[in-house]
Design a protein around this motif. Sequence first.
Motif, PDB file in Angstrom:
ATOM      1  N   GLN A  48       0.828  -1.441   0.029  1.00 41.49           N
ATOM      2  CA  GLN A  48       0.046   0.134   0.071  1.00 41.49           C
ATOM      3  C   GLN A  48       0.976   1.317  -0.053  1.00 41.49           C
ATOM      4  O   GLN A  48       1.234   1.545   1.100  1.00 41.49           O
ATOM      5  N   PRO A  49       1.232   1.641  -1.302  1.00 44.18           N
ATOM      6  CA  PRO A  49       2.348   2.786  -1.221  1.00 44.18           C
ATOM      7  C   PRO A  49       1.711   4.241  -0.885  1.00 44.18           C
ATOM      8  O   PRO A  49       2.486   5.249  -0.593  1.00 44.18           O
ATOM      9  N   ASP A  50       0.394   4.394  -0.727  1.00 49.34           N
ATOM     10  CA  ASP A  50      -0.309   5.633  -0.284  1.00 49.34           C
ATOM     11  C   ASP A  50       0.032   5.801   1.182  1.00 49.34           C
ATOM     12  O   ASP A  50      -0.761   4.987   1.988  1.00 49.34           O
ATOM     13  N   ALA A  51       0.846   6.735   1.601  1.00 50.63           N
ATOM     14  CA  ALA A  51       0.860   6.913   3.137  1.00 50.63           C
ATOM     15  C   ALA A  51      -0.493   7.387   3.703  1.00 50.63           C
ATOM     16  O   ALA A  51      -0.851   6.961   5.147  1.00 50.63           O
ATOM     17  N   THR A  52      -1.219   8.002   3.116  1.00 47.94           N
ATOM     18  CA  THR A  52      -2.502   8.637   3.774  1.00 47.94           C
ATOM     19  C   THR A  52      -3.465   7.546   3.976  1.00 47.94           C
ATOM     20  O   THR A  52      -4.088   7.229   4.893  1.00 47.94           O
ATOM     21  N   ILE A  53      -3.521   6.374   3.057  1.00 46.54           N
ATOM     22  CA  ILE A  53      -4.430   5.204   3.286  1.00 46.54           C
ATOM     23  C   ILE A  53      -3.609   4.585   4.378  1.00 46.54           C
ATOM     24  O   ILE A  53      -4.463   3.907   5.352  1.00 46.54           O
ATOM     25  N   ARG A  54      -2.448   4.246   4.232  1.00 46.60           N
ATOM     26  CA  ARG A  54      -1.920   3.477   5.477  1.00 46.60           C
ATOM     27  C   ARG A  54      -2.061   4.116   6.886  1.00 46.60           C
ATOM     28  O   ARG A  54      -2.520   3.420   7.856  1.00 46.60           O
TER      29      ARG A  54
END
Length: 90
Positions: A48-54
């Motif tokens: 999951q490369p999207d930091a916001t989603i993580r």
Amino acid sequence: MKCCIDRIGTTMSDAVVLVPGNTLLTENPEEGRALAIKLARLTVKATQPDATIRDKLRPAYAESADSLLAAVHIVSTEFATIAAANSYWR
């Protein structure tokens, strides 16, 4: 200029480094354990490369015993691989 494109469309310079230093060899088991934790975290980042989603998902698994046990299992598997590469079990 983009020198190379990986299979998910990012430049290689943007790609997550999955094996820091390109080696599993460590000075001692303590460093090996730290590397195992880092590898597990990098796997999450690559998945999951999207930091916001993580960041958005973190509270859900931070309070889930099953999710935390799954994370421990992943780190244990990574450590077993590192231990084998370093002959810790001899």
